[in-house]
Design a protein around this motif. Sequence first.
Motif, PDB file in Angstrom:
ATOM      1  N   MET A   1       0.840  -1.176   0.000  1.00  0.00           N
ATOM      2  CA  MET A   1       0.000   0.000   0.000  1.00  0.00           C
ATOM      3  C   MET A   1       0.891   1.247   0.000  1.00  0.00           C
ATOM      4  O   MET A   1       1.847   1.335   0.756  1.00  0.00           O
ATOM      5  N   LEU A   2       0.583   2.196  -0.844  1.00  0.00           N
ATOM      6  CA  LEU A   2       1.296   3.470  -0.874  1.00  0.00           C
ATOM      7  C   LEU A   2       0.614   4.451   0.062  1.00  0.00           C
ATOM      8  O   LEU A   2      -0.605   4.511   0.132  1.00  0.00           O
ATOM      9  N   LEU A   3       1.413   5.221   0.772  1.00  0.00           N
ATOM     10  CA  LEU A   3       0.898   6.292   1.609  1.00  0.00           C
ATOM     11  C   LEU A   3       0.954   7.555   0.759  1.00  0.00           C
ATOM     12  O   LEU A   3       1.943   8.282   0.747  1.00  0.00           O
ATOM     13  N   THR A   4      -0.113   7.809  -0.003  1.00  0.00           N
ATOM     14  CA  THR A   4      -0.112   8.924  -0.947  1.00  0.00           C
ATOM     15  C   THR A   4      -0.286  10.272  -0.261  1.00  0.00           C
ATOM     16  O   THR A   4      -0.218  11.309  -0.927  1.00  0.00           O
ATOM     17  N   ASP A   5      -0.499  10.289   1.061  1.00  0.00           N
ATOM     18  CA  ASP A   5      -0.573  11.542   1.812  1.00  0.00           C
ATOM     19  C   ASP A   5       0.788  12.242   1.819  1.00  0.00           C
ATOM     20  O   ASP A   5       0.874  13.439   2.074  1.00  0.00           O
ATOM     21  N   ILE A   6       1.838  11.486   1.570  1.00  0.00           N
ATOM     22  CA  ILE A   6       3.201  12.022   1.515  1.00  0.00           C
ATOM     23  C   ILE A   6       3.722  11.814   0.099  1.00  0.00           C
ATOM     24  O   ILE A   6       3.685  10.700  -0.420  1.00  0.00           O
ATOM     25  N   ALA A   7       4.184  12.899  -0.518  1.00  0.00           N
ATOM     26  CA  ALA A   7       4.721  12.801  -1.875  1.00  0.00           C
ATOM     27  C   ALA A   7       6.017  13.606  -1.962  1.00  0.00           C
ATOM     28  O   ALA A   7       6.062  14.759  -1.556  1.00  0.00           O
ATOM     29  N   VAL A   8       7.064  12.970  -2.468  1.00  0.00           N
ATOM     30  CA  VAL A   8       8.359  13.609  -2.643  1.00  0.00           C
ATOM     31  C   VAL A   8       8.759  13.448  -4.103  1.00  0.00           C
ATOM     32  O   VAL A   8       8.713  12.343  -4.645  1.00  0.00           O
ATOM     33  N   GLU A   9       9.143  14.547  -4.735  1.00  0.00           N
ATOM     34  CA  GLU A   9       9.581  14.469  -6.131  1.00  0.00           C
ATOM     35  C   GLU A   9      10.984  13.883  -6.209  1.00  0.00           C
ATOM     36  O   GLU A   9      11.831  14.157  -5.357  1.00  0.00           O
ATOM     37  N   HIS A  10      11.216  13.088  -7.254  1.00  0.00           N
ATOM     38  CA  HIS A  10      12.519  12.461  -7.472  1.00  0.00           C
ATOM     39  C   HIS A  10      12.791  12.441  -8.969  1.00  0.00           C
ATOM     40  O   HIS A  10      11.931  12.073  -9.763  1.00  0.00           O
ATOM     41  N   THR A  11      13.977  12.846  -9.337  1.00  0.00           N
ATOM     42  CA  THR A  11      14.361  12.835 -10.749  1.00  0.00           C
ATOM     43  C   THR A  11      15.267  11.647 -11.012  1.00  0.00           C
ATOM     44  O   THR A  11      16.311  11.499 -10.381  1.00  0.00           O
ATOM     45  N   MET A  12      14.827  10.797 -11.932  1.00  0.00           N
ATOM     46  CA  MET A  12      15.608   9.624 -12.316  1.00  0.00           C
ATOM     47  C   MET A  12      16.452   9.986 -13.533  1.00  0.00           C
ATOM     48  O   MET A  12      15.954  10.559 -14.495  1.00  0.00           O
ATOM     49  N   THR A  13      17.731   9.642 -13.461  1.00  0.00           N
ATOM     50  CA  THR A  13      18.646   9.861 -14.570  1.00  0.00           C
ATOM     51  C   THR A  13      19.046   8.503 -15.130  1.00  0.00           C
ATOM     52  O   THR A  13      19.669   7.706 -14.430  1.00  0.00           O
ATOM     53  N   PRO A  14      18.686   8.221 -16.378  1.00  0.00           N
ATOM     54  CA  PRO A  14      19.048   6.932 -16.970  1.00  0.00           C
ATOM     55  C   PRO A  14      20.564   6.757 -17.026  1.00  0.00           C
ATOM     56  O   PRO A  14      21.299   7.706 -17.295  1.00  0.00           O
ATOM     57  N   LEU A  15      21.048   5.545 -16.779  1.00  0.00           N
ATOM     58  CA  LEU A  15      22.474   5.253 -16.804  1.00  0.00           C
ATOM     59  C   LEU A  15      23.084   5.439 -18.186  1.00  0.00           C
ATOM     60  O   LEU A  15      24.227   5.855 -18.322  1.00  0.00           O
ATOM     61  N   LYS A  16      22.339   5.126 -19.219  1.00  0.00           N
ATOM     62  CA  LYS A  16      22.874   5.190 -20.580  1.00  0.00           C
ATOM     63  C   LYS A  16      22.424   6.443 -21.316  1.00  0.00           C
ATOM     64  O   LYS A  16      22.274   6.439 -22.529  1.00  0.00           O
ATOM     65  N   GLY A  17      22.232   7.530 -20.564  1.00  0.00           N
ATOM     66  CA  GLY A  17      21.795   8.765 -21.194  1.00  0.00           C
ATOM     67  C   GLY A  17      20.296   8.770 -21.397  1.00  0.00           C
ATOM     68  O   GLY A  17      19.574   7.928 -20.889  1.00  0.00           O
ATOM     69  N   GLY A  18      19.823   9.733 -22.129  1.00  0.00           N
ATOM     70  CA  GLY A  18      18.394   9.841 -22.361  1.00  0.00           C
ATOM     71  C   GLY A  18      17.782  10.895 -21.448  1.00  0.00           C
ATOM     72  O   GLY A  18      18.458  11.487 -20.613  1.00  0.00           O
ATOM     73  N   PRO A  19      16.504  11.122 -21.627  1.00  0.00           N
ATOM     74  CA  PRO A  19      15.852  12.183 -20.862  1.00  0.00           C
ATOM     75  C   PRO A  19      15.683  11.810 -19.382  1.00  0.00           C
ATOM     76  O   PRO A  19      15.477  10.653 -19.035  1.00  0.00           O
ATOM     77  N   ARG A  20      15.786  12.829 -18.539  1.00  0.00           N
ATOM     78  CA  ARG A  20      15.544  12.620 -17.113  1.00  0.00           C
ATOM     79  C   ARG A  20      14.040  12.655 -16.878  1.00  0.00           C
ATOM     80  O   ARG A  20      13.329  13.400 -17.539  1.00  0.00           O
ATOM     81  N   VAL A  21      13.610  11.836 -15.953  1.00  0.00           N
ATOM     82  CA  VAL A  21      12.187  11.725 -15.660  1.00  0.00           C
ATOM     83  C   VAL A  21      11.962  12.061 -14.193  1.00  0.00           C
ATOM     84  O   VAL A  21      12.642  11.529 -13.316  1.00  0.00           O
ATOM     85  N   THR A  22      11.008  12.951 -13.923  1.00  0.00           N
ATOM     86  CA  THR A  22      10.668  13.298 -12.553  1.00  0.00           C
ATOM     87  C   THR A  22       9.382  12.574 -12.175  1.00  0.00           C
ATOM     88  O   THR A  22       8.376  12.645 -12.896  1.00  0.00           O
ATOM     89  N   VAL A  23       9.431  11.857 -11.053  1.00  0.00           N
ATOM     90  CA  VAL A  23       8.273  11.097 -10.573  1.00  0.00           C
ATOM     91  C   VAL A  23       7.991  11.477  -9.125  1.00  0.00           C
ATOM     92  O   VAL A  23       8.864  11.962  -8.420  1.00  0.00           O
ATOM     93  N   ALA A  24       6.760  11.235  -8.714  1.00  0.00           N
ATOM     94  CA  ALA A  24       6.380  11.444  -7.318  1.00  0.00           C
ATOM     95  C   ALA A  24       6.560  10.114  -6.597  1.00  0.00           C
ATOM     96  O   ALA A  24       6.071   9.079  -7.040  1.00  0.00           O
ATOM     97  N   LEU A  25       7.307  10.145  -5.494  1.00  0.00           N
ATOM     98  CA  LEU A  25       7.522   8.951  -4.695  1.00  0.00           C
ATOM     99  C   LEU A  25       6.679   9.030  -3.421  1.00  0.00           C
ATOM    100  O   LEU A  25       6.443  10.117  -2.889  1.00  0.00           O
ATOM    101  N   HIS A  26       6.263   7.862  -2.937  1.00  0.00           N
ATOM    102  CA  HIS A  26       5.460   7.774  -1.716  1.00  0.00           C
ATOM    103  C   HIS A  26       6.030   6.672  -0.827  1.00  0.00           C
ATOM    104  O   HIS A  26       6.567   5.687  -1.331  1.00  0.00           O
TER     105      HIS A  26
END
Length: 137
Positions: free
Chosen positions: A1-26
């Motif tokens: 179960m995710l505790l969606t009451d808490i959300a922290v942004e996180h930017t993932m950087t692919p190891l082999k280059g490519g675009p960075r993706v920002t996701v909400a973590l819980h």
Amino acid sequence: MLLTDIAVEHTMTPLKGGPRVTVALHPFTNTQRDSLGKFEIVRGVSEPGGKEVRRSTFVSFQQLAELYAKGVLDEFGFSVRMCAAGGKYPATTPIKKVLPSNIQPRSQFDLAVQVVDVSKPASRELRTALLRTSVKL
């Protein structure tokens, strides 16, 4: 179960280059035996010889709210194990600090934090869990 009451942004950087993706973590609850339905909190501890290691323990929703209300997470440098919505995250799940701005106002977790009586000592179960991370309350 995710505790969606808490959300922290996180930017993932692919190891082999490519675009960075920002996701909400819980924070998410564990699915393993003894820690079923509990959240993992992690703390860096210096061991004899100067070696830095991470210690973790599992706490319930109410215990997490109590630790946050009493300022224990911030005082002792705890982070919370997080997961992206949908439960998909490449490699390992990151740990993140939970700031007041990460908690949704008037959410179930926010209300749980507000009703904690900070003058009461922590329960024996919570104190025992924290001993695994070298914290004495």
